[in-house]
Each structure stands twice: as C-alpha cells, then as structure tokens.
Design a protein around this motif. Structure first.
Motif, PDB file in Angstrom:
ATOM      1  N   SER A   7      26.720  32.252  56.623  1.00  0.00           N
ATOM      2  CA  SER A   7      25.525  32.068  55.806  1.00  0.00           C
ATOM      3  C   SER A   7      24.312  32.656  56.512  1.00  0.00           C
ATOM      4  N   GLY A   8      23.355  33.136  55.705  1.00  0.00           N
ATOM      5  CA  GLY A   8      22.052  33.523  56.223  1.00  0.00           C
ATOM      6  C   GLY A   8      21.963  34.868  56.916  1.00  0.00           C
ATOM      7  N   LEU A   9      22.928  35.741  56.699  1.00  0.00           N
ATOM      8  CA  LEU A   9      22.873  37.049  57.358  1.00  0.00           C
ATOM      9  C   LEU A   9      21.792  37.940  56.764  1.00  0.00           C
ATOM     10  N   ASP A  10      21.163  38.731  57.623  1.00  0.00           N
ATOM     11  CA  ASP A  10      20.310  39.802  57.140  1.00  0.00           C
ATOM     12  C   ASP A  10      21.107  41.099  57.272  1.00  0.00           C
ATOM     13  N   GLN A  11      20.519  42.231  56.927  1.00  0.00           N
ATOM     14  CA  GLN A  11      21.261  43.490  56.928  1.00  0.00           C
ATOM     15  C   GLN A  11      21.826  43.820  58.310  1.00  0.00           C
ATOM     16  N   GLY A  12      21.016  43.685  59.330  1.00  0.00           N
ATOM     17  CA  GLY A  12      21.463  44.027  60.682  1.00  0.00           C
ATOM     18  C   GLY A  12      22.601  43.154  61.172  1.00  0.00           C
ATOM     19  N   SER A  13      22.498  41.858  60.954  1.00  0.00           N
ATOM     20  CA  SER A  13      23.569  40.962  61.423  1.00  0.00           C
ATOM     21  C   SER A  13      24.835  41.148  60.601  1.00  0.00           C
ATOM     22  N   PHE A  14      24.701  41.486  59.324  1.00  0.00           N
ATOM     23  CA  PHE A  14      25.867  41.788  58.489  1.00  0.00           C
ATOM     24  C   PHE A  14      26.587  43.028  59.021  1.00  0.00           C
ATOM     25  N   GLU A  15      25.849  44.070  59.298  1.00  0.00           N
ATOM     26  CA  GLU A  15      26.447  45.294  59.823  1.00  0.00           C
ATOM     27  C   GLU A  15      27.110  45.049  61.170  1.00  0.00           C
ATOM     28  N   SER A  16      26.474  44.256  62.015  1.00  0.00           N
ATOM     29  CA  SER A  16      27.045  43.929  63.320  1.00  0.00           C
ATOM     30  C   SER A  16      28.338  43.124  63.166  1.00  0.00           C
ATOM     31  N   LEU A  17      28.334  42.171  62.268  1.00  0.00           N
ATOM     32  CA  LEU A  17      29.533  41.364  62.019  1.00  0.00           C
ATOM     33  C   LEU A  17      30.703  42.239  61.581  1.00  0.00           C
ATOM     34  N   VAL A  18      30.463  43.113  60.623  1.00  0.00           N
ATOM     35  CA  VAL A  18      31.526  43.984  60.123  1.00  0.00           C
ATOM     36  C   VAL A  18      32.000  44.933  61.224  1.00  0.00           C
TER      37      VAL A  18
END
Length: 146
Positions: A7-18
């Motif tokens: 929950s609560g991801l922004d674009q940068g953290s989403f890209e890092s997660l993937v």
C-alpha cells in the motif's frame, strides 16, 4: 508462488519494487497507490498471473499486456483517470477481469470494444456509471463467459 500486497507506493517506490522483486512475484495487490502514473514497469513481470489494484488517481492507461503473457486474473477499481481500455485488448491470456468503481461515485469508460476482444475470458465483472459509446454489444463475442 510468491504473493505481495503493498500500500501507498509512489512511482519511484513502485519501479524499485518491480526492479528488485518483480521476477519473483506471481501475484501482486497494489492497495491504495494513488500516485502511480505509469504502470509499464509491470511489463518486467512476465510470470505475473494475478494483479489486483485499488484506488489510483494518476494512471491514464494500463501497459503492454503482451509482456505479461501469464496474466490470467486482473482486477482494478477506482482508477479515476483511466477511461480507455485499449491496452487490455492484447491481454490474450486473461480468464478473469473485474474493473470499475468501488467507493468513488463515478466511473466512465469510453468503450467496451477492447474487452470484447478477450476471447479466453471466462469471468467478467464491471461497475461503470456510463459507457461513452453506449454499446455493450462487444461483450456478445465473449463466448467463454461462465
């Protein structure tokens, strides 16, 4: 099988997660990630089979589904700026699709034509306030619906 709910991801953290964990995940649930504008990092998850996304305020399109060939289940709701489903027409592996509004009062899609191209679809659920072209006829092509 590796499943993650976040929950609560922004674009940068989403890209890092993937980038860091995407190849290990087969199912992903993005809960309340309103600041993700670009979903194309999902293209780096070819083994993804199920994706659920709730509440997004920035994404205006989905992604290239040809890069997620294992995806069989997709659920997205309360995407306030996503009114065109053109990308989904290439999601040939989809068996289950649910989309529309959950908590927000208004959801408009321009056309169901892209959904009508999902010939392997077995389950469909959607909740839209309006369909721009006023046509539900494309759904008649979904012969495998149960």
């Amino acid at each position: 099988v590796a499943v993650l709910t976040v929950s609560g991801l922004d674009q940068g953290s989403f890209e890092s997660l993937v980038r860091r964990f995407g190849r290990r995940l087969t199912a992903l649930h993005l809960w309340k990630c309103p600041r993700i504008a670009d979903l194309s990092p999902l293209e780096g998850m070819p083994q993804l089979t199920h994706l659920a996304m709730f509440w997004n305020q920035r994404a205006q399109r989905l992604w290239n589904f040809e890069r997620t060939p294992a995806l069989t289940g997709l659920h997205f709701s309360d995407f306030t700026k996503l009114d065109r489903l053109d990308d989904i027409a290439h999601a040939a592996s989809l068996r289950s699709l649910e989309f529309g509004k959950a908590n927000f009062s208004r959801y408009l899609i321009q056309a169901l034509e892209p959904v009508g191209r999902l010939t392997n679809l077995e389950s469909l659920g959607f909740n839209a306030q309006d369909i721009g072209d006023k046509r539900i006829q494309p759904l008649a092509r979904l012969a495998n619906l149960r």
